[in-house]
Enzyme design. Structure first.
Site, PDB file in Angstrom:
ATOM      1  N   SER A 108       0.866  -1.183   0.000  1.00 11.65           N
ATOM      2  CA  SER A 108       0.000   0.000   0.000  1.00 11.65           C
ATOM      3  C   SER A 108       0.898   1.227   0.000  1.00 11.65           C
ATOM      4  CB  SER A 108      -0.837  -0.006   1.292  1.00 11.65           C
ATOM      5  OG  SER A 108      -1.432   1.251   1.517  1.00 11.65           O
TER       6      SER A 108
ATOM      7  N   TYR B 161      -1.393  -1.319  10.480  1.00 20.60           N
ATOM      8  CA  TYR B 161      -1.454  -1.463   9.017  1.00 20.60           C
ATOM      9  C   TYR B 161      -0.192  -0.860   8.385  1.00 20.60           C
ATOM     10  CZ  TYR B 161      -3.692  -1.133   4.344  1.00 20.60           C
ATOM     11  OH  TYR B 161      -4.016  -1.247   3.010  1.00 20.60           O
TER      12      TYR B 161
HETATM   13  N1  LIG Z   1      -8.643  -0.529  -1.240  1.00 24.03           N
HETATM   14  C1  LIG Z   1      -7.569   0.221  -1.137  1.00 24.03           C
HETATM   15  O1  LIG Z   1      -7.635   1.448  -1.272  1.00 24.03           O
HETATM   16  C2  LIG Z   1      -6.231  -0.394  -0.867  1.00 24.03           C
HETATM   17  C3  LIG Z   1      -5.116   0.445  -0.944  1.00 24.03           C
HETATM   18  C4  LIG Z   1      -3.865  -0.094  -0.716  1.00 24.03           C
HETATM   19  C5  LIG Z   1      -3.737  -1.440  -0.429  1.00 24.03           C
HETATM   20  N2  LIG Z   1      -4.832  -2.220  -0.352  1.00 24.03           N
HETATM   21  C6  LIG Z   1      -4.622  -3.625  -0.041  1.00 24.03           C
HETATM   22  O2  LIG Z   1      -5.243  -4.438  -1.018  1.00 24.03           O
HETATM   23  C7  LIG Z   1      -5.683  -5.661  -0.418  1.00 24.03           C
HETATM   24  C8  LIG Z   1      -7.158  -5.872  -0.713  1.00 24.03           C
HETATM   25  O3  LIG Z   1      -7.886  -4.784  -0.174  1.00 24.03           O
HETATM   26  P1  LIG Z   1      -9.430  -4.521  -0.451  1.00 24.03           P
HETATM   27  O4  LIG Z   1      -9.596  -3.063  -0.511  1.00 24.03           O
HETATM   28  O5  LIG Z   1      -9.895  -5.367  -1.561  1.00 24.03           O
HETATM   29  O6  LIG Z   1     -10.036  -5.011   0.934  1.00 24.03           O
HETATM   30  P2  LIG Z   1     -11.412  -5.770   1.277  1.00 24.03           P
HETATM   31  O7  LIG Z   1     -12.459  -5.390   0.298  1.00 24.03           O
HETATM   32  O8  LIG Z   1     -11.640  -5.542   2.721  1.00 24.03           O
HETATM   33  O9  LIG Z   1     -11.023  -7.307   1.029  1.00 24.03           O
HETATM   34  C9  LIG Z   1     -10.078  -7.938   1.859  1.00 24.03           C
HETATM   35  C10 LIG Z   1      -9.915  -9.369   1.421  1.00 24.03           C
HETATM   36  O10 LIG Z   1      -8.978 -10.018   2.305  1.00 24.03           O
HETATM   37  C11 LIG Z   1      -9.540 -11.233   2.755  1.00 24.03           C
HETATM   38  N3  LIG Z   1      -9.038 -11.581   4.090  1.00 24.03           N
HETATM   39  C12 LIG Z   1      -8.979 -10.806   5.189  1.00 24.03           C
HETATM   40  N4  LIG Z   1      -8.480 -11.497   6.241  1.00 24.03           N
HETATM   41  C13 LIG Z   1      -8.228 -12.753   5.771  1.00 24.03           C
HETATM   42  C14 LIG Z   1      -7.726 -13.931   6.366  1.00 24.03           C
HETATM   43  N5  LIG Z   1      -7.378 -13.995   7.671  1.00 24.03           N
HETATM   44  N6  LIG Z   1      -7.608 -15.048   5.599  1.00 24.03           N
HETATM   45  C15 LIG Z   1      -7.948 -15.021   4.296  1.00 24.03           C
HETATM   46  N7  LIG Z   1      -8.430 -13.938   3.680  1.00 24.03           N
HETATM   47  C16 LIG Z   1      -8.577 -12.810   4.410  1.00 24.03           C
HETATM   48  C17 LIG Z   1     -11.048 -10.989   2.755  1.00 24.03           C
HETATM   49  O11 LIG Z   1     -11.727 -12.210   2.593  1.00 24.03           O
HETATM   50  P3  LIG Z   1     -12.594 -12.937   3.724  1.00 24.03           P
HETATM   51  O12 LIG Z   1     -13.052 -11.904   4.703  1.00 24.03           O
HETATM   52  O13 LIG Z   1     -13.659 -13.585   2.927  1.00 24.03           O
HETATM   53  O14 LIG Z   1     -11.630 -13.934   4.291  1.00 24.03           O
HETATM   54  C18 LIG Z   1     -11.216 -10.139   1.494  1.00 24.03           C
HETATM   55  O15 LIG Z   1     -11.315 -10.971   0.353  1.00 24.03           O
HETATM   56  C19 LIG Z   1      -5.358  -5.546   1.071  1.00 24.03           C
HETATM   57  O16 LIG Z   1      -4.123  -6.154   1.338  1.00 24.03           O
HETATM   58  C20 LIG Z   1      -5.246  -4.053   1.280  1.00 24.03           C
HETATM   59  O17 LIG Z   1      -4.438  -3.713   2.362  1.00 24.03           O
HETATM   60  C21 LIG Z   1      -6.095  -1.737  -0.562  1.00 24.03           C
END
Ligand SMILES: NC(=O)c1ccc[n+]([C@@H]2O[C@H](COP(=O)([O-])OP(=O)(O)OC[C@H]3O[C@@H](n4cnc5c(N)ncnc54)[C@H](OP(=O)(O)O)[C@@H]3O)[C@@H](O)[C@H]2O)c1
Length: 254
Positions: A145, A158
């Site tokens: 990130s 985080y």
């Molecule tokens: N959105 C942004 O702006 C942004 C920016 C920078 C980085 N990121 C990174 O991108 C990634 C995805 O983010 P997102 O925005 O798509 O978040 P999200 O919509 O909250 O999705 C998070 C995903 O992680 C899975 N997860 C969480 N804990 C888990 C565990 N213990 N075991 C297996 N799966 C797990 C969840 O699946 P389940 O709950 O079904 O297990 C879900 O599929 C993350 O690493 C986040 O830090 C996001």
């Protein structure tokens, strides 16, 4: 030229495929020809992702997995290898975020963020990496990130974990070369469930629009090209790199 980014005949293990960025990544990889192994905890949602891929003629399977459960990680990686013979690409995408001031954050909450966002990525990369090293092929893509580059109030666990993930990516690159590469993507703010409180915060949205050259939030599809680059042979001579995909947020002082 499109062949350079092809994922044909590649088996990809993608964590966090049940929603958000992971679901879009799964569809992108599936659309580019990969067999996508959709991992996460919410099986119903993983099934939706897998169905969306197969409906378009692609190949996908559901892998129920809590990435913080070390025994489950070992078991699932072993079972994938015996069933699919290989994992060509690992995308460590799953992640969580807690929002609280440091003085109000319990050690357990801080630990939970680091466990899910850093220690688990290490465990999965180690298990998959052993096998990639044996096969002399692999692409590891860690989703960090811009919080892996900058600090920000209320998300200390985080920020610490995402900085750590960039460091882990460099270590994986050193130890896993020459045939296995490890790179990271550092997305800026992309609209998903992870950041709903920020999407509702007007002041934050104004700041974001001023600090990005595109003057907008990112969309999941903004990560498609960078993901295909790092997951395919197009990036064969890139390793240990962090690709920042943030509309310019970390380079613009506004
Ligand atoms: N959105 C942004 O702006 C942004 C920016 C920078 C980085 N990121 C990174 O991108 C990634 C995805 O983010 P997102 O925005 O798509 O978040 P999200 O919509 O909250 O999705 C998070 C995903 O992680 C899975 N997860 C969480 N804990 C888990 C565990 N213990 N075991 C297996 N799966 C797990 C969840 O699946 P389940 O709950 O079904 O297990 C879900 O599929 C993350 O690493 C986040 O830090 C996001």
């Amino acid at each position: 030229m499109a062949d350079l980014f092809s994922m044909k005949n590649r088996v990809v293990l993608l964590t966090g495929a049940s929603r958000g960025l992971g679901r879009d990544m799964a569809l992108t990889l599936g659309g580019a020809g990969a067999t996508v192994l959709c991992a996460g905890r919410t099986v119903k949602e993983l099934e939706k992702t897998a169905r969306a891929i197969t409906r378009k003629g692609g190949r996908a399977h559901v892998v129920p997995l809590d990435i913080t459960d070390e025994a489950a990680v070992r078991e699932q990686v072993a079972s994938i290898i015996s069933r699919h013979r290989r994992i060509d690409v690992l995308v460590n995408n799953a992640g969580i975020i807690y929002r609280e001031a440091i003085v109000d954050t319990t050690t357990d909450a801080f630990r939970a963020a680091v466990e899910t966002d850093l220690v688990s990525q290490f465990m999965v990369a180690r298990e998959v990496g052993r096998h990639m090293l044996e096969r002399k092929y692999g692409r590891i893509v860690n989703i960090s990130s811009i919080m892996g580059i900058l600090g920000r109030a209320t998300v200390a666990g985080y920020v610490a974990a995402k900085h750590g993930l960039i460091g882990l990516t460099k270590s994986l690159a050193v130890e896993f070369g020459p045939h296995v590469t490890a790179n990271a993507i550092a997305p800026g703010y992309i609209r998903t469930e992870l950041n709903v409180p920020l999407q509702r915060n007007k002041e934050f949205c104004v700041m974001l629009e001023q600090r990005t050259a595109a003057h907008r939030w990112g969309k999941p599809e903004d990560l498609r090209g960078p993901l295909l680059l790092l997951a395919s042979d197009a990036s064969a001579y890139m390793t240990g790199h962090t690709l920042v995909v943030d509309g310019g947020m970390t380079t613009i002082l506004a």
